[in-house]
Scaffold this motif. Structure first.
Motif, short mmCIF file in Angstrom:
data_model
loop_
_atom_site.label_atom_id
_atom_site.label_comp_id
_atom_site.label_asym_id
_atom_site.label_seq_id
_atom_site.Cartn_x
_atom_site.Cartn_y
_atom_site.Cartn_z
N PHE A 41 -7.92 -38.51 64.80
CA PHE A 41 -8.23 -38.08 66.16
C PHE A 41 -9.15 -39.08 66.87
CE2 PHE A 41 -7.26 -33.55 64.81
CZ PHE A 41 -6.09 -33.49 65.56
N MET A 42 -10.10 -39.63 66.13
CA MET A 42 -10.99 -40.63 66.73
C MET A 42 -10.21 -41.89 67.10
SD MET A 42 -13.87 -39.19 67.02
CE MET A 42 -14.99 -40.53 67.41
N ALA A 43 -9.23 -42.25 66.26
CA ALA A 43 -8.38 -43.41 66.57
C ALA A 43 -7.56 -43.15 67.83
CB ALA A 43 -7.47 -43.72 65.39
N ALA A 44 -7.01 -41.95 67.94
CA ALA A 44 -6.23 -41.59 69.13
C ALA A 44 -7.10 -41.64 70.38
CB ALA A 44 -5.61 -40.21 68.96
N ALA A 45 -8.33 -41.14 70.27
CA ALA A 45 -9.25 -41.17 71.41
C ALA A 45 -9.61 -42.60 71.80
CB ALA A 45 -10.52 -40.38 71.08
N GLY A 50 -9.12 -47.23 75.45
CA GLY A 50 -8.81 -48.65 75.57
C GLY A 50 -7.62 -48.91 76.48
N CYS A 51 -6.70 -47.96 76.52
CA CYS A 51 -5.51 -48.13 77.35
C CYS A 51 -5.84 -48.18 78.83
CB CYS A 51 -4.52 -47.00 77.06
SG CYS A 51 -2.89 -47.23 77.80
N TYR A 52 -6.93 -47.54 79.23
CA TYR A 52 -7.30 -47.56 80.64
C TYR A 52 -7.65 -48.97 81.11
CZ TYR A 52 -7.17 -42.50 81.09
OH TYR A 52 -6.75 -41.19 81.14
N VAL A 53 -8.06 -49.82 80.20
CA VAL A 53 -8.30 -51.22 80.56
C VAL A 53 -7.01 -51.83 81.08
CG1 VAL A 53 -8.91 -53.50 79.69
CG2 VAL A 53 -10.20 -51.49 78.94
N HIS A 54 -5.89 -51.53 80.41
CA HIS A 54 -4.60 -52.07 80.82
C HIS A 54 -4.08 -51.40 82.08
CE1 HIS A 54 -4.47 -54.40 77.17
NE2 HIS A 54 -4.63 -53.31 76.43
N VAL A 55 -4.37 -50.10 82.23
CA VAL A 55 -3.98 -49.40 83.46
C VAL A 55 -4.67 -50.04 84.66
CG1 VAL A 55 -4.07 -47.22 84.71
CG2 VAL A 55 -3.51 -47.22 82.27
N GLY A 81 -3.96 -59.34 66.55
CA GLY A 81 -3.26 -59.26 65.27
C GLY A 81 -4.19 -59.49 64.10
N LEU A 82 -5.06 -60.49 64.21
CA LEU A 82 -5.99 -60.79 63.12
C LEU A 82 -7.00 -59.66 62.93
CD1 LEU A 82 -6.68 -64.60 63.72
CD2 LEU A 82 -5.19 -63.53 62.00
N TYR A 83 -7.37 -59.00 64.03
CA TYR A 83 -8.31 -57.88 63.90
C TYR A 83 -7.66 -56.71 63.17
CZ TYR A 83 -11.97 -54.57 65.14
OH TYR A 83 -12.98 -53.65 65.08
N LEU A 84 -6.39 -56.47 63.43
CA LEU A 84 -5.67 -55.42 62.70
C LEU A 84 -5.59 -55.76 61.21
CD1 LEU A 84 -2.65 -54.24 64.90
CD2 LEU A 84 -4.48 -52.83 63.93
N ASP A 115 -13.17 -49.26 66.71
CA ASP A 115 -12.10 -50.14 66.23
C ASP A 115 -10.82 -49.94 67.03
OD1 ASP A 115 -13.66 -51.32 64.31
OD2 ASP A 115 -12.94 -50.08 62.65
N SER A 116 -10.51 -48.69 67.32
CA SER A 116 -9.27 -48.38 68.03
C SER A 116 -9.31 -48.85 69.47
CB SER A 116 -9.00 -46.87 67.97
OG SER A 116 -8.86 -46.45 66.63
N ILE A 117 -10.47 -48.78 70.09
CA ILE A 117 -10.60 -49.33 71.44
C ILE A 117 -10.32 -50.82 71.42
CG2 ILE A 117 -12.23 -49.83 73.31
CD1 ILE A 117 -13.65 -47.24 72.68
N LEU A 118 -10.91 -51.53 70.47
CA LEU A 118 -10.70 -52.98 70.38
C LEU A 118 -9.25 -53.32 70.09
CD1 LEU A 118 -13.91 -54.05 68.42
CD2 LEU A 118 -13.43 -54.35 70.85
N VAL A 119 -8.62 -52.54 69.19
CA VAL A 119 -7.22 -52.79 68.85
C VAL A 119 -6.36 -52.66 70.11
CG1 VAL A 119 -5.22 -51.79 67.67
CG2 VAL A 119 -7.35 -52.16 66.42
N GLU A 120 -6.62 -51.64 70.91
CA GLU A 120 -5.82 -51.43 72.12
C GLU A 120 -6.08 -52.50 73.17
OE1 GLU A 120 -3.00 -49.08 74.39
OE2 GLU A 120 -3.47 -49.44 72.28
#
Length: 209
Positions: A41-45, A50-55, A81-84, A115-120
């Motif tokens: 759930f934290m990853a989804a959040a 992070g997606c709003y940066v792209h929006v 990719g390297l971060y993943l 981590d998930s924010i950075l990945v996105e």
């Protein structure tokens, strides 16, 4: 806003893209299987935020910079990719003792979120998706300015993608609960989740599209 027919096409296409198996769903599944429902759930959040940066980038034209400076796209793609890969290796190296199901402390939950924010944010393909997808449903004749239409439509897309992530977390956590809670199983899920992240990272870093 766009016509009713355009909006119906937009919602249908958004649902299709959101629930089609892809890197984001695999990422949340990997976090859930290896670290538990809370981490999922934290990853989804984190992905949602992070997606709003792209929006915003799509709304204000920042994504178009990738077309002018291809090297920037490549650098960001490689970094993401390297971060993943790094996250996957860290997941594999994290051992669970005494055969118990791990529970994430608050600090670990925050780490999954960050981590998930950075990945996105470090995934330029998301930016390219928004800049390619949203203009098809924007109407210059609408009462709302184009940038506002981008924000509204982008927010709807992000919410749809997040709903798919939540469904994935719930499904993955139920599958995990039904399996044996042994030390060997914990090692297996840790390796599965970590290997999945490494694979996603390598694919993102080496994909030439």
């Amino acid at each position: 806003m766009p016509t009713t027919e355009t909006l119906l096409a937009f919602f249908a296409a958004t649902a299709l893209f959101a629930y089609m198996p892809g890197p984001a769903l695999l990422y949340t599944a990997a976090q859930t299987v290896s670290r538990g429902q809370r981490a999922g759930f934290m990853a989804a959040a984190g992905i949602h935020l992070g997606c709003y940066v792209h929006v915003l980038a799509a709304a204000f034209g920042l994504s178009a910079v990738f077309a002018v400076v291809p090297s920037l796209y490549f650098a960001l793609k490689l970094a993401g990719g390297l971060y993943l890969v790094f996250l996957g290796v860290q997941m594999i190296r994290t051992k669970v003792s005494n055969g118990t199901v791990p529970t994430l402390p608050q600090k670990s939950s925050r780490r999954a979120f960050v981590d998930s924010i950075l990945v996105e944010v470090l995934n330029p393909k998301v930016a390219v998706f928004f800049i390619a997808f949203l203009p098809q449903f924007v109407s210059p004749e609408a009462s709302l300015p184009i940038w506002a239409q981008f924000l509204v439509l982008g927010t709807v897309v992000n919410l749809a993608f997040t709903s798919a992530d939540i469904v994935t977390v719930l499904f993955a956590s139920q599958v995990k609960k039904k399996l044996a809670r042994t030390s060997r199983f914990q090692d297996l899920t840790r390796w599965m989740g970590g290997s999945l992240l490494v694979g996603l990272g390598l694919k993102l870093a080496t994909d030439r599209t």
